[in-house]
Design a protein around this motif. Sequence first.
Motif, PDB file in Angstrom:
ATOM      1  N   SER A  81       0.931  -1.439   0.049  1.00 16.99           N
ATOM      2  CA  SER A  81      -0.121   0.086  -0.028  1.00 16.99           C
ATOM      3  C   SER A  81       0.905   1.233  -0.077  1.00 16.99           C
ATOM      4  O   SER A  81       1.851   1.386   0.939  1.00 16.99           O
ATOM      5  N   ASN A  82       0.589   2.269  -0.875  1.00 12.45           N
ATOM      6  CA  ASN A  82       1.226   3.386  -0.891  1.00 12.45           C
ATOM      7  C   ASN A  82       0.770   4.444   0.104  1.00 12.45           C
ATOM      8  O   ASN A  82       1.468   5.494   0.280  1.00 12.45           O
ATOM      9  N   LEU A  83      -0.404   4.176   0.635  1.00 10.96           N
ATOM     10  CA  LEU A  83      -0.704   4.901   1.838  1.00 10.96           C
ATOM     11  C   LEU A  83      -0.018   4.615   3.051  1.00 10.96           C
ATOM     12  O   LEU A  83       0.072   5.484   4.071  1.00 10.96           O
ATOM     13  N   LYS A  84       0.168   3.532   3.325  1.00 14.65           N
ATOM     14  CA  LYS A  84       1.052   3.200   4.584  1.00 14.65           C
ATOM     15  C   LYS A  84       2.288   2.797   4.523  1.00 14.65           C
ATOM     16  O   LYS A  84       3.311   2.472   5.176  1.00 14.65           O
ATOM     17  N   ASN A  85       3.193   2.551   3.309  1.00 11.51           N
ATOM     18  CA  ASN A  85       4.665   2.430   3.059  1.00 11.51           C
ATOM     19  C   ASN A  85       4.999   3.639   2.296  1.00 11.51           C
ATOM     20  O   ASN A  85       4.522   4.174   1.311  1.00 11.51           O
ATOM     21  N   HIS A  86       6.146   3.987   2.928  1.00 12.98           N
ATOM     22  CA  HIS A  86       6.930   5.416   2.334  1.00 12.98           C
ATOM     23  C   HIS A  86       8.257   5.075   2.289  1.00 12.98           C
ATOM     24  O   HIS A  86       8.982   4.745   3.355  1.00 12.98           O
ATOM     25  N   ILE A  87       9.007   5.513   1.116  1.00 18.79           N
ATOM     26  CA  ILE A  87      10.387   5.445   1.021  1.00 18.79           C
ATOM     27  C   ILE A  87      10.785   6.874   0.863  1.00 18.79           C
ATOM     28  O   ILE A  87      10.340   7.737   0.308  1.00 18.79           O
ATOM     29  N   TYR A  88      11.978   7.173   1.781  1.00 12.93           N
ATOM     30  CA  TYR A  88      12.326   8.373   1.966  1.00 12.93           C
ATOM     31  C   TYR A  88      13.936   8.394   1.354  1.00 12.93           C
ATOM     32  O   TYR A  88      14.597   7.487   1.428  1.00 12.93           O
ATOM     33  N   ILE A  89      14.412   9.647   0.797  1.00 13.74           N
ATOM     34  CA  ILE A  89      15.615   9.727  -0.009  1.00 13.74           C
ATOM     35  C   ILE A  89      16.426  11.194   0.600  1.00 13.74           C
ATOM     36  O   ILE A  89      15.744  12.133   0.839  1.00 13.74           O
ATOM     37  N   LEU A  90      17.549  10.678   1.170  1.00 17.93           N
ATOM     38  CA  LEU A  90      18.375  11.710   1.232  1.00 17.93           C
ATOM     39  C   LEU A  90      19.492  12.164   0.199  1.00 17.93           C
ATOM     40  O   LEU A  90      20.262  11.296  -0.023  1.00 17.93           O
ATOM     41  N   THR A  91      19.391  13.205  -0.199  1.00 19.11           N
ATOM     42  CA  THR A  91      20.376  13.309  -1.471  1.00 19.11           C
ATOM     43  C   THR A  91      20.996  14.954  -1.560  1.00 19.11           C
ATOM     44  O   THR A  91      20.577  15.850  -0.894  1.00 19.11           O
ATOM     45  N   LYS A  92      22.365  14.745  -1.911  1.00 16.47           N
ATOM     46  CA  LYS A  92      23.046  16.023  -2.268  1.00 16.47           C
ATOM     47  C   LYS A  92      22.383  16.858  -3.206  1.00 16.47           C
ATOM     48  O   LYS A  92      22.513  18.240  -3.439  1.00 16.47           O
ATOM     49  N   GLN A  93      21.437  16.415  -4.025  1.00 19.65           N
ATOM     50  CA  GLN A  93      20.735  16.960  -5.146  1.00 19.65           C
ATOM     51  C   GLN A  93      19.636  18.300  -4.907  1.00 19.65           C
ATOM     52  O   GLN A  93      19.050  18.013  -3.515  1.00 19.65           O
ATOM     53  N   LYS A  94      20.009  19.428  -5.131  1.00 20.87           N
ATOM     54  CA  LYS A  94      19.134  20.412  -4.509  1.00 20.87           C
ATOM     55  C   LYS A  94      17.994  20.982  -5.430  1.00 20.87           C
ATOM     56  O   LYS A  94      17.319  21.895  -5.209  1.00 20.87           O
ATOM     57  N   GLU A  95      17.896  20.431  -6.651  1.00 20.20           N
ATOM     58  CA  GLU A  95      16.689  20.587  -7.530  1.00 20.20           C
ATOM     59  C   GLU A  95      16.710  19.416  -8.627  1.00 20.20           C
ATOM     60  O   GLU A  95      17.177  18.665  -8.635  1.00 20.20           O
ATOM     61  N   ASN A 113       3.608   2.978   7.736  1.00 25.76           N
ATOM     62  CA  ASN A 113       2.812   3.840   8.719  1.00 25.76           C
ATOM     63  C   ASN A 113       1.443   3.011   9.112  1.00 25.76           C
ATOM     64  O   ASN A 113       0.697   2.796   8.101  1.00 25.76           O
ATOM     65  N   GLU A 114       1.378   2.647  10.365  1.00 24.21           N
ATOM     66  CA  GLU A 114       0.439   1.638  10.756  1.00 24.21           C
ATOM     67  C   GLU A 114      -0.612   2.472  11.530  1.00 24.21           C
ATOM     68  O   GLU A 114      -0.612   3.686  12.004  1.00 24.21           O
ATOM     69  N   GLU A 115      -2.048   1.979  11.852  1.00 24.82           N
ATOM     70  CA  GLU A 115      -3.142   2.663  12.225  1.00 24.82           C
ATOM     71  C   GLU A 115      -2.619   2.711  13.884  1.00 24.82           C
ATOM     72  O   GLU A 115      -2.126   1.956  14.444  1.00 24.82           O
ATOM     73  N   ASN A 116      -3.335   3.766  14.612  1.00 27.65           N
ATOM     74  CA  ASN A 116      -3.094   3.870  15.901  1.00 27.65           C
ATOM     75  C   ASN A 116      -3.456   2.773  16.692  1.00 27.65           C
ATOM     76  O   ASN A 116      -4.675   2.032  16.074  1.00 27.65           O
ATOM     77  N   PRO A 117      -3.117   2.119  17.971  1.00 27.33           N
ATOM     78  CA  PRO A 117      -2.049   2.682  18.677  1.00 27.33           C
ATOM     79  C   PRO A 117      -0.705   2.040  18.289  1.00 27.33           C
ATOM     80  O   PRO A 117       0.205   2.186  18.947  1.00 27.33           O
ATOM     81  N   ILE A 118      -0.598   1.217  17.047  1.00 23.56           N
ATOM     82  CA  ILE A 118       0.750   0.763  16.791  1.00 23.56           C
ATOM     83  C   ILE A 118       1.519   1.705  16.422  1.00 23.56           C
ATOM     84  O   ILE A 118       1.217   2.457  15.451  1.00 23.56           O
ATOM     85  N   PRO A 119       2.795   1.758  16.903  1.00 23.80           N
ATOM     86  CA  PRO A 119       3.693   2.645  16.556  1.00 23.80           C
ATOM     87  C   PRO A 119       4.233   2.460  14.855  1.00 23.80           C
ATOM     88  O   PRO A 119       4.146   1.077  14.293  1.00 23.80           O
ATOM     89  N   ASP A 120       4.478   3.586  14.163  1.00 23.67           N
ATOM     90  CA  ASP A 120       4.934   3.613  12.825  1.00 23.67           C
ATOM     91  C   ASP A 120       6.466   2.853  12.903  1.00 23.67           C
ATOM     92  O   ASP A 120       7.138   3.041  13.920  1.00 23.67           O
ATOM     93  N   GLU A 121       6.494   2.220  11.950  1.00 22.55           N
ATOM     94  CA  GLU A 121       7.762   1.325  11.783  1.00 22.55           C
ATOM     95  C   GLU A 121       8.835   1.311  10.978  1.00 22.55           C
ATOM     96  O   GLU A 121       8.531   1.849   9.620  1.00 22.55           O
ATOM     97  N   LEU A 122      10.187   1.788  11.200  1.00 30.19           N
ATOM     98  CA  LEU A 122      11.188   2.112  10.311  1.00 30.19           C
ATOM     99  C   LEU A 122      11.640   0.533   9.889  1.00 30.19           C
ATOM    100  O   LEU A 122      12.195  -0.162  10.675  1.00 30.19           O
TER     101      LEU A 122
END
Length: 193
Positions: A81-95, A113-122
Motif C-alpha cells: 500500500s502506498n498509503l502505508k509504505n513510504h520510501i525516503y531519500i536523502l540526496t545532495k541534489q538541490k533541484e 505507517n500503521e493505524e494507531n495505537p501501533i507505532p510507525d515502523e522504520l
Amino acid sequence: MKINSQNSIDFRAKFLCNTEIKKFNHKTNVYSPLKVSFLEYEPDNLKDLITITETATSWKKQQYAKKIALNAKLISVGFLSNLKNHIYILTKQKESFDKLNSQDILGLAHMLNEENPIPDELVLFEVKPDFRYEKNKKKEYKNIGKSIIDLLKNIYCNSIKVFSSYTAANFYEKQGFEIIDTDVLEYLWKNKK
C-alpha cells in the motif's frame, strides 16, 4: 503528517525539506555544513524507481538498499500500500527532483505507517556504505543517518519502532530509541513532548 505536502499530482520525488549534514574539507581538515534535500519517493514515477534501483546496485557492501528498492517496486505495482509504505531519500541534489541522480543519494529509508495505537515502523534504513561510521577514519560526510532519523521523527512525531541489527543498536540508542525487546532487538522512540 507530511512536511510541505502537496495535493497536486507531480511525477517526481516529493521534496519535503532541506537539512544539513557535515562534509569534510580536505584543505582545512575540518567538517563544514552541507545543505542536502530530503525527499519522498513517488510510486507513480518510473524514473524514481529506476534511480533507487541503480543506487542500490551501485552501493558496494549494502545490506538493505536492495530490499528498499524491491519494496519501492512493490509499492509502485500496488502489492504494498502506498498509503502505508513510504520510501525516503536523502540526496545532495538541490533541484530537478524529476531527474534524481543515483550518485547523489546518501541514504534511504522505508517507513510503514500503521493505524494507531501501533507505532510507525522504520522497516529498512541504510546510509551509503562508503559513509558509514568507522572509528579512526575521516569519512567524506558525517551525520547522514542522524539527519534522516531526526527528519523521520518530525514526520512520525508520536513514536517509531525499529528492529535493529546488532551492529546498529548503539546508533539507535544514541538517537533516543529505547530497547523494548532484547530477544529481537526491538527499539522504540517516543516523543517526550
